[in-house]
Design an enzyme around this catalytic site. Structure first.
Site, PDB file in Angstrom:
ATOM      1  N   CYS A  72      48.517 -34.796  21.863  1.00 57.06           N
ATOM      2  CA  CYS A  72      49.533 -35.153  20.869  1.00 57.06           C
ATOM      3  C   CYS A  72      48.882 -35.672  19.587  1.00 57.06           C
ATOM      4  CB  CYS A  72      50.524 -36.169  21.428  1.00 57.06           C
ATOM      5  SG  CYS A  72      49.809 -37.768  21.824  1.00 57.06           S
TER       6      CYS A  72
ATOM      7  N   LYS B 221      11.562 -16.415  19.967  1.00 53.68           N
ATOM      8  CA  LYS B 221      10.747 -17.633  19.902  1.00 53.68           C
ATOM      9  C   LYS B 221       9.634 -17.629  20.944  1.00 53.68           C
ATOM     10  CE  LYS B 221      14.264 -20.738  18.000  1.00 53.68           C
ATOM     11  NZ  LYS B 221      15.069 -21.972  18.207  1.00 53.68           N
TER      12      LYS B 221
ATOM     13  N   ASP C  49      12.749 -18.160  26.466  1.00 51.77           N
ATOM     14  CA  ASP C  49      13.726 -18.643  25.490  1.00 51.77           C
ATOM     15  C   ASP C  49      14.510 -17.432  24.995  1.00 51.77           C
ATOM     16  OD1 ASP C  49      15.067 -19.674  23.103  1.00 51.77           O
ATOM     17  OD2 ASP C  49      13.699 -21.366  23.256  1.00 51.77           O
TER      18      ASP C  49
ATOM     19  N   ARG D 197      10.784 -27.578  11.684  1.00 49.29           N
ATOM     20  CA  ARG D 197      10.428 -28.448  12.809  1.00 49.29           C
ATOM     21  C   ARG D 197       9.756 -27.704  13.961  1.00 49.29           C
ATOM     22  NH1 ARG D 197      15.681 -27.519  12.220  1.00 49.29           N
ATOM     23  NH2 ARG D 197      16.902 -26.671  13.940  1.00 49.29           N
TER      24      ARG D 197
ATOM     25  N   ASP E  94      17.982 -27.845  25.092  1.00 46.77           N
ATOM     26  CA  ASP E  94      18.872 -28.583  24.201  1.00 46.77           C
ATOM     27  C   ASP E  94      20.260 -28.779  24.783  1.00 46.77           C
ATOM     28  OD1 ASP E  94      19.838 -26.038  24.113  1.00 46.77           O
ATOM     29  OD2 ASP E  94      19.661 -25.771  21.945  1.00 46.77           O
ATOM     30  N   ASN E  95      20.416 -28.565  26.110  1.00 47.81           N
ATOM     31  CA  ASN E  95      21.729 -28.813  26.711  1.00 47.81           C
ATOM     32  C   ASN E  95      21.568 -29.322  28.137  1.00 47.81           C
ATOM     33  OD1 ASN E  95      22.438 -26.401  28.766  1.00 47.81           O
ATOM     34  ND2 ASN E  95      21.228 -25.578  27.070  1.00 47.81           N
TER      35      ASN E  95
ATOM     36  N   ALA F 173      11.726 -26.633  19.183  1.00 43.52           N
ATOM     37  CA  ALA F 173      10.902 -27.692  18.589  1.00 43.52           C
ATOM     38  C   ALA F 173       9.964 -28.319  19.621  1.00 43.52           C
ATOM     39  CB  ALA F 173      11.810 -28.756  17.969  1.00 43.52           C
TER      40      ALA F 173
END
Length: 994
Positions: free
Chosen positions: A557, A453, A429, A440, A501-502, A403
């Protein structure tokens, strides 16, 4: 409906991606001399963006000064958006007609003029906002509700504050206790009076007669609509009221720009609605004189010189259309249109002004006359020809083509980035285009689905500007691709722009720009929220200098036995998917392919691992799809019935702790075993979780074993009727951890008892079929993918069934996907805004201000279009470390290094260099995790190494050959001052050996 009959001009090319140089003289299709207006030229490309949106052109309006024609267009419209200069009287007339219309037509007026912009919104006298901020409703869990008047609610503190305000309304669900006084249907609302961060009262609710307090339940805030009132344009023009801020360092700027735009409008009305030509000193001076004549509030007197600079620059560049400013403005206005249509989020009330005057030189430039045929006339009008040439010659690395990457490519193509002979954009990419991206990532079309992309984005940018030089890659940027993106690659760059994006990838790129001393443009979005950060070598801190705190993990737990939120059950379901469909398959494949597999398994998990292999490969190995259905049904019984009954056997519903309190209270919700019912549908999510679990689990199991699956309900009904489910019998002596401390103790005990199971492990391994007996057999481990519907069907059903065990509200697949994948969708408006802001910083980096900028000229941004809110602030300077070298203090930062460009010298020469150049005695040299030299090492070995070149020492010690594209070596040294014998803290050594 588009309306713009005006012919395109050279300035339009700076910000309109649908126009090209050839459109400046385009004739009608019939070959007549009539030229096409801007709306006609843009219609086809706009239609391509969404096939479901009909785009028409108002062909009956032949001029933007046709008042009757424009007023007629208002009729029947929901929203009127004006983005071209119109006379004040016409704007006021159109606004008045909007307010008087039956449709309550909303009115938006926005202008982009160089590095300045303005927005005006009028949504009428009474506009209802259904959701003022777009945030998820506050949720919390009941710890107790006291039997008092009024009833007092206390929430569980370990889940955080309740986040409510006095006057808010809430609903309750799954409430336990209070004699049923409190409706827990999730529909009845109750007003709140806050008494503390974890407590609130329910005014008007008398619980004093109840026999017992409530001990559990869920609280959800109810979003209540608010009503806003707007001033009409003619009134707000004179009395603008409070103006929204975008930069608190410019607190006096909005009133000044309001005055300046009024003066500019007055000038245009006196000159046939034409703004001053760039470089026209007389026209620009006339706008300044008009501003002085309209300055009834004495705004210009506060700082006359600074005010004059702003007004003159606004007038001089008023015809200029710059892509970054259009993107910024378009992102904001696009969201305002959505607000006008939906009532979701808070709109801008009245005027909003934004500028980036830090990009500008001190005074308007003289040699900026337009050519009339260049797509770069807008840039030249504001920044001059030299600045445009710098943009053309840029070499930039764009990491990501999603995007933000798409928006960035669009901006760069219109700005002329890398469109000269010396310029080049590198874009990478790994991802391919999916249909969901089209909403988008606007450079992509249906025909591009499944294409990389980066390739499709590069092609689209080239179509916008055929002169753009762009190279696309499909590689991840990381340590494993440094043979591609290595020293020789970064050595040729002018900067890096991230569209990632990370955080992990951002941190890696951040280290690269630190090392190569390159500027970095960083931006990100989270729904309507966005942020930008500009990283300038030696001026600002780097991206990784500050980090967000790590996410709070869920105790083991809690996940295993005591969940109380849907997030807990979803995480549990994700983990179960991983173990059942991925890990088990990988373990079997490893056993079949590795002769020494048994020895390679970790000691503390050998027993569990070989047991799982035996189950998958022998005990529960299916030979038909029917076997998979039976397996799924038995799994249902085991995890949603038997395990719960065993838990209740260990901890009965009425159990109390040693302190006398109920065990099943607070965050511990008493579970109930589920009885299998193929037709059961949960109340909250309205999903058939029992049936969905069987279908999804059976098909995933079948895929693992290469068996063809099926989903027809009749088949499942028939098979399930014949499944024999063993009766449950509770086991004695089963240890279940009641808290995190007991879980840790149990884990340690299991680790220390590993040796006791060795004989049993060997026995199981000997009973397994030998790999040679299963030659060619291999399982298909399944990696969870939130975008795969069958994966999400299993996780959602599994999570919901566990939620039903613990009376936790269930979630449908859409919400579960968002939680499991931690997804907040990217939206086009925020994406456009942050890329616009970051590209304005690019102007500063290339030197458009024509002076050396201080840190306060650069801007980091944070925006939230939902509120709306925007704040720009100066970046943080880099942290310094003090060192004393040769008697002088040196405050160095993360940007600094000790650069050595002396060729591939020997280790002896390297040590000697620091002695003579820095008066330092080097006692240790390391490269990565390898020590190349230390004072305590073997003297003979050191003597040999001192004669070797530094690259040879590295290759010898690390036992790795240096890549041919590597130019630098990084060394860390420990050294002491020769005079004081004090250790000196130094940055790393950047050693160029090629």
């Amino acid at each position: 409906m588009l309306c713009d009959p005006e012919l395109p001009n050279c300035f339009d090319l700076g910000g309109n991606l649908s126009l090209s140089v050839g459109d400046l003289n385009k004739c009608d299709e019939d070959g007549s001399d009539g030229k096409k207006g801007r709306a006609d030229l843009c219609r086809d490309q706009l239609s391509e963006l969404n096939e479901y949106v009909k785009v028409d052109v108002a062909s009956n309006v032949t001029s933007l000064q046709d008042e009757a024609g424009l007023l007629k267009l208002v009729e029947g419209a929901s929203v009127v958006v004006i983005t071209v200069p119109l006379s004040t009287s016409l704007l006021a007339a159109m606004n008045d007609k909007c307010r008087a219309s039956i449709n309550k037509t909303r009115f938006i007026y926005a202008l982009s003029t160089g590095v300045f912009s303005t927005i005006f919104c009028d949504f009428g006298e009474s506009f209802v906002v259904n959701d003022k901020d777009g945030e998820n409703p506050a949720t919390s869990q009941v710890e107790n509700i006291l039997t008092s008047n009024p009833a007092v609610v206390k929430v569980l503190e370990d889940h955080g504050r309740h986040g409510l305000e006095t006057g808010d309304h809430v609903t309750f669900s799954k409430v336990k206790g209070l004699d049923g006084l409190l409706s827990s249907d999730g529909k009845s609302t109750y007003e709140v009076k806050v008494t503390g961060p974890f407590t609130f009262e329910l005014p008007g609710m008398d619980a004093s007669a109840c026999s017992e307090p409530a001990t559990q339940g869920y609280i959800t805030q109810v979003k209540t609509p608010t009503t806003m009132s707007f001033k009409p344009y003619r009134e707000a023009l004179v009395d603008h009221g409070e103006l929204m801020m975008s930069d608190f360092a410019k607190f006096d700027r909005p009133p000044l720009l309001h005055l300046a735009y009024r003066a500019l409008a007055s000038y245009a009305e006196a000159h046939n609605m034409a703004y001053p030509q760039p470089g026209d000193v007389t026209a620009v001076k006339e706008v300044w004189d008009l501003a002085k004549s309209l300055d009834f509030e004495k705004i210009l007197e506060n700082n006359p010189a600074a005010a004059e600079r702003i007004v003159l620059h606004l007038a001089s560049g008023s015809r200029s259309v710059l892509s970054p400013m259009c993107a910024t403005l378009g992102g904001i206005v696009g969201q305002e249109v959505l607000k006008a249509c939906s009532g979701k989020f808070t709109p801008i009330n009245g005027f909003f002004y934004f500028d980036a005057d830090e990009c500008l030189p001190e005074a308007p430039l003289a040699d900026v006359a337009p050519t009339g045929t260049s797509r770069y006339d807008s840039t030249i009008a504001v920044f001059g020809k030299e600045a445009q040439q710098k943009l053309l010659d840029l070499n930039y690395f764009l990491v990501g083509a999603g995007a933000i990457g798409c928006e960035m490519l669009k901006n760069w193509a219109l700005m002329g980035v890398a469109c000269g002979e010396k310029g080049k954009i590198h874009i990478t990419d790994m991802d391919r285009i999916e249909r969901s991206n089209l909403s988008r990532q606007f450079l992509f079309r249906n025909k591009d689905i499944n294409e990389f992309k980066s390739a499709a984005g590069a092609r689209a940018a080239h179509e916008m500007n055929p002169n753009i030089n762009i190279v696309h890659y499909q590689e991840k940027v990381g340590a494993d691709t440094e043979d591609i993106f290595g020293d020789d690659f970064y050595d040729k760059l002018d900067g890096v722009c991230t569209a990632l994006d990370n955080v992990e990838a951002r941190l890696y790129v951040d280290q690269r720009v630190l090392f190569y001393h390159l500027p970095m443009l960083e931006s990100g979005t989270l729904g309507t929220k966005g942020n930008t950060q500009v990283v300038i070598p030696h001026v600002t801190e780097n991206y990784g200098a500050t980090r967000d705190p790590p996410e709070k993990s869920i105790p083991v737990c809690t996940l295993k036995n005591f969940p109380n939120q849907i997030q807990h059950t979803l995480q549990w379901a994700r983990d179960y998917f991983e173990g059942e469909f991925k890990q088990s398959g990988e373990d079997v494949n490893s056993y079949l392919s590795d002769p020494d597999y048994a020895e390679s398994v970790q000691q503390n998990s050998r027993f569990e691992t070989v047991m799982a292999i035996r189950k998958t490969l022998v005990d529960e190995r299916p030979v038909s799809f029917e076997d998979c259905v039976v397996w799924a049904r038995l799994k249902f019984e085991k995890i949603f019935n038997n395990q719960i009954r065993q838990l209740l056997h260990n901890f009965p519903e009425d159990q109390v702790t040693t302190s006398g309190t109920k065990f099943w209270s607070g965050s511990k919700r008493c579970p109930k075993a589920l009885v299998f019912d193929l037709n059961d549908k949960c109340e909250d999510a309205q999903m058939r979780n029992h049936f969905d679990f069987i279908v999804a689990a059976a098909n995933l199991r079948a895929h693992m074993f290469g068996i063809k699956g099926r989903t027809d309900e009749e088949y499942f009904v028939e098979v399930l009727q014949n499944v024999i489910v063993p009766d449950f019998a509770a086991k004695e002596g089963v240890k279940i951890a009641a808290n995190e401390a007991e879980a840790k103790e149990s884990e340690n005990a299991a680790s220390s008892a590993g040796g006791m199971e060795e004989s049993e492990v060997d026995q199981i391994l000997s009973s397994l079929p030998k790999p040679g007996e299963l030659a060619g057999f291999k399982l298909n481990p399944i990696e969870f993918d939130k975008d795969m519907d069958d994966h999400m069907l299993f996780v959602t059903a599994c999570s919901n069934l566990r939620a039903l065990n613990y009376s936790i509200p269930t979630a449908d697949t859409h919400r579960s996907r968002a939680i499991a994948g931690r997804i907040i969708p990217a939206i086009a408006t925020t994406t456009a805004l942050v890329t616009g802001l970051i590209c304005l910083e690019l102007y500063k980096i290339i030197g458009t201000p024509q002076k050396e900028l201080k840190i306060d000229a650069y801007k980091n941004g944070f925006v939230n279009l939902a509120i709306p809110f925007m704040t720009l602030s100066e970046p943080t300077p880099p942290a310094t470390t003090k060192a004393v070298v040769k008697g002088k203090e040196w405050d160095w930062t993360a940007w600094d290094s000790l650069d050595m460009n002396m060729g591939d010298i020997t280790l002896q020469e390297f040590i000697q260099y620091f002695e003579t150049e820095y008066n330092l005695d080097v006692s240790m040299i390391s490269h990565g995790v390898s020590i190349l030299f230390s004072f305590f090492a073997n003297k003979k070995k050191l003597a040999e190494r001192k004669k070797m070149k530094m690259s040879e020492v590295c290759a010898s010690v690390t036992k790795k050959e240096l890549p041919s594209n590597q130019l630098f070596l990084i060394f860390e040294i420990i050294a002491n001052d020769l005079d004081t014998d004090e250790e000196v803290e130094l940055p790393y050594v950047k050693f160029r050996f090629r």
